[in-house]
Design a protein around this motif. Structure first.
Motif, PDB file in Angstrom:
ATOM      1  N   PHE A  66      55.553  24.326 -10.888  1.00  0.00           N
ATOM      2  CA  PHE A  66      55.854  25.756 -10.884  1.00  0.00           C
ATOM      3  C   PHE A  66      54.777  26.537 -10.132  1.00  0.00           C
ATOM      4  CE2 PHE A  66      55.494  29.944 -13.001  1.00  0.00           C
ATOM      5  CZ  PHE A  66      56.753  30.453 -12.711  1.00  0.00           C
ATOM      6  N   THR A  67      53.528  26.213 -10.397  1.00  0.00           N
ATOM      7  CA  THR A  67      52.411  26.888  -9.723  1.00  0.00           C
ATOM      8  C   THR A  67      52.414  26.601  -8.229  1.00  0.00           C
ATOM      9  OG1 THR A  67      51.059  26.734 -11.726  1.00  0.00           O
ATOM     10  CG2 THR A  67      49.890  27.135  -9.661  1.00  0.00           C
ATOM     11  N   SER A  68      52.762  25.375  -7.868  1.00  0.00           N
ATOM     12  CA  SER A  68      52.805  24.996  -6.458  1.00  0.00           C
ATOM     13  C   SER A  68      53.849  25.812  -5.695  1.00  0.00           C
ATOM     14  CB  SER A  68      53.115  23.503  -6.323  1.00  0.00           C
ATOM     15  OG  SER A  68      53.256  23.142  -4.970  1.00  0.00           O
ATOM     16  N   ILE A  69      55.038  25.957  -6.266  1.00  0.00           N
ATOM     17  CA  ILE A  69      56.098  26.718  -5.599  1.00  0.00           C
ATOM     18  C   ILE A  69      55.735  28.202  -5.539  1.00  0.00           C
ATOM     19  CG2 ILE A  69      58.549  27.310  -5.592  1.00  0.00           C
ATOM     20  CD1 ILE A  69      57.891  24.387  -4.953  1.00  0.00           C
ATOM     21  N   ALA A 120      50.581  20.925  -5.997  1.00  0.00           N
ATOM     22  CA  ALA A 120      51.560  19.889  -5.664  1.00  0.00           C
ATOM     23  C   ALA A 120      50.963  18.498  -5.868  1.00  0.00           C
ATOM     24  CB  ALA A 120      52.021  20.060  -4.218  1.00  0.00           C
ATOM     25  N   ILE A 121      49.700  18.345  -5.489  1.00  0.00           N
ATOM     26  CA  ILE A 121      49.013  17.059  -5.699  1.00  0.00           C
ATOM     27  C   ILE A 121      48.899  16.751  -7.189  1.00  0.00           C
ATOM     28  CG2 ILE A 121      46.815  15.844  -5.424  1.00  0.00           C
ATOM     29  CD1 ILE A 121      46.474  17.352  -2.773  1.00  0.00           C
ATOM     30  N   LEU A 122      48.510  17.775  -7.985  1.00  0.00           N
ATOM     31  CA  LEU A 122      48.416  17.588  -9.432  1.00  0.00           C
ATOM     32  C   LEU A 122      49.770  17.222 -10.032  1.00  0.00           C
ATOM     33  CD1 LEU A 122      46.088  20.434 -10.800  1.00  0.00           C
ATOM     34  CD2 LEU A 122      45.602  17.995 -10.618  1.00  0.00           C
ATOM     35  N   GLY A 134      47.883  29.278  -0.109  1.00  0.00           N
ATOM     36  CA  GLY A 134      48.229  27.991   0.485  1.00  0.00           C
ATOM     37  C   GLY A 134      47.472  26.852  -0.166  1.00  0.00           C
ATOM     38  N   THR A 135      46.211  27.088  -0.478  1.00  0.00           N
ATOM     39  CA  THR A 135      45.397  26.087  -1.169  1.00  0.00           C
ATOM     40  C   THR A 135      45.968  25.773  -2.536  1.00  0.00           C
ATOM     41  OG1 THR A 135      43.368  26.779  -0.029  1.00  0.00           O
ATOM     42  CG2 THR A 135      43.108  25.613  -2.128  1.00  0.00           C
ATOM     43  N   VAL A 136      46.367  26.813  -3.263  1.00  0.00           N
ATOM     44  CA  VAL A 136      46.951  26.617  -4.586  1.00  0.00           C
ATOM     45  C   VAL A 136      48.236  25.799  -4.486  1.00  0.00           C
ATOM     46  CG1 VAL A 136      48.036  27.775  -6.549  1.00  0.00           C
ATOM     47  CG2 VAL A 136      45.940  28.695  -5.560  1.00  0.00           C
ATOM     48  N   ALA A 137      49.054  26.080  -3.484  1.00  0.00           N
ATOM     49  CA  ALA A 137      50.310  25.354  -3.305  1.00  0.00           C
ATOM     50  C   ALA A 137      50.062  23.865  -3.112  1.00  0.00           C
ATOM     51  CB  ALA A 137      51.074  25.927  -2.109  1.00  0.00           C
TER      52      ALA A 137
END
Length: 303
Positions: free
Chosen positions: A54-57, A213-215, A206-209
């Motif tokens: 959710f955070t990635s999107i 996503a990796i997490l 962008g970094t958060v995305a």
């Protein structure tokens, strides 16, 4: 004659504040309003969404939105962006909206929103302390007093709402989010002389995305995308992070760290209003009193 001259100087300074800072303070207040919708929106539309996915999107949509704004305003500007500054912006993104928000979300799940908000918003004082000790931002008695009054407003408005337990892990996670948010917020002022607020916000989201996503992949989350998920990521991504992060960064650039974080103290208080609006519950006197105290804290800070 000297007395009149001194009074004249004070009047000029007062008018300068009214024409500049009183206008600029609107930006972190708007940010707080946008952030205040997150708990209600997530609770209603994305309560069971995998948190990292959710955070990635959210980060992806925010980055796309900010990137579009940059293109419409003439394109990207990286002329003063050295590798060292780029790394620091990435680190601030991972620490604040990345790890800080993840810790905050998990804390809410463990101890409830009431206690978690109070502990997490200690970030106001931590951001002030970090900006003073690490980056030399001036901090006077009115700044400290304004932050204290605003924090009391948060406590009055949120404590005891829907109950809270005292799970030690949740308390530690809430405090961790306060530290992470405080460090990340204080770092933003470092970037002012090198890159504009749009580019900083783009890199951070962008970094958060990417990071989230990796997490999500490492924890093997199962993505679930439905109508509620789309509504939630749009509102909390495009509005809260897309618009909100740009305004937050600009506010730190123009007002400083301390004034900005004190103004964002409105977010947890206003969130009690938005939660009640979504749930169609009557507003309590404590929430109104808390909002007034936070507003008073902002005014004291600006004196």
């Amino acid at each position: 004659m000297d007395l009149n001259y001194g009074m004249g100087i004070k009047c000029i300074k007062c008018l300068q504040w009214l024409s500049m800072d009183s206008v600029n303070i609107v930006y972190p207040v708007i940010t707080a309003v946008l952030w205040s919708f997150n708990p209600a929106v997530i609770s209603r539309y994305a309560k069971n969404a995998p948190p990292s996915f959710f955070t990635s999107i959210r980060g992806l949509l925010a980055a796309l939105f900010i990137g579009l704004i940059i293109v419409l305003n003439g394109g990207f500007s990286f002329s003063k962006l050295s590798p060292a500054i780029l790394v620091l912006i990435v680190v601030s993104g991972i620490l604040g909206p990345g790890l800080g928000d993840i810790a905050y979300t998990r804390s809410i799940q463990l101890i409830g929103g009431s206690l978690s908000i109070i502990i997490s918003y200690l970030y106001i004082f931590l951001a002030q302390a970090f900006s003073l000790l690490l980056f030399g931002e001036e901090l006077g008695i009115t700044e400290v007093l304004g932050g204290l009054v605003a924090f009391v407003g948060i406590v009055v408005a949120t404590y005891g709402y829907r109950g809270s337990n005292r799970d030690l892990r949740g308390i530690l996670l809430a405090f961790a989010s306060a530290v992470l948010w405080g460090v990340a917020a204080s770092m933003i002022k470092l970037f002012r002389d090198y890159v504009d607020q749009y580019t900083v916000s783009l890199i951070r989201t962008g970094t958060v995305a990417v990071f989230s996503a990796i997490l999500s992949a490492l924890t093997r989350e199962k993505p679930v995308v439905d109508r509620g998920f789309v509504i939630a990521v749009f509102i909390t991504g495009v509005l809260s992070w897309g618009v909100g992060m740009v305004l937050f960064t600009y506010s730190i650039y123009s007002l400083g760290v301390s004034a900005t974080v004190v103004a964002t103290a409105l977010a947890p208080v206003l969130s009690q209003l938005t939660i009640r609006l979504v749930a169609r519950e009557p507003y309590s006197r404590r929430v109104v009193a808390g909002a007034l105290l936070v507003s008073l804290g902002i005014v004291i800070h600006a004196l």
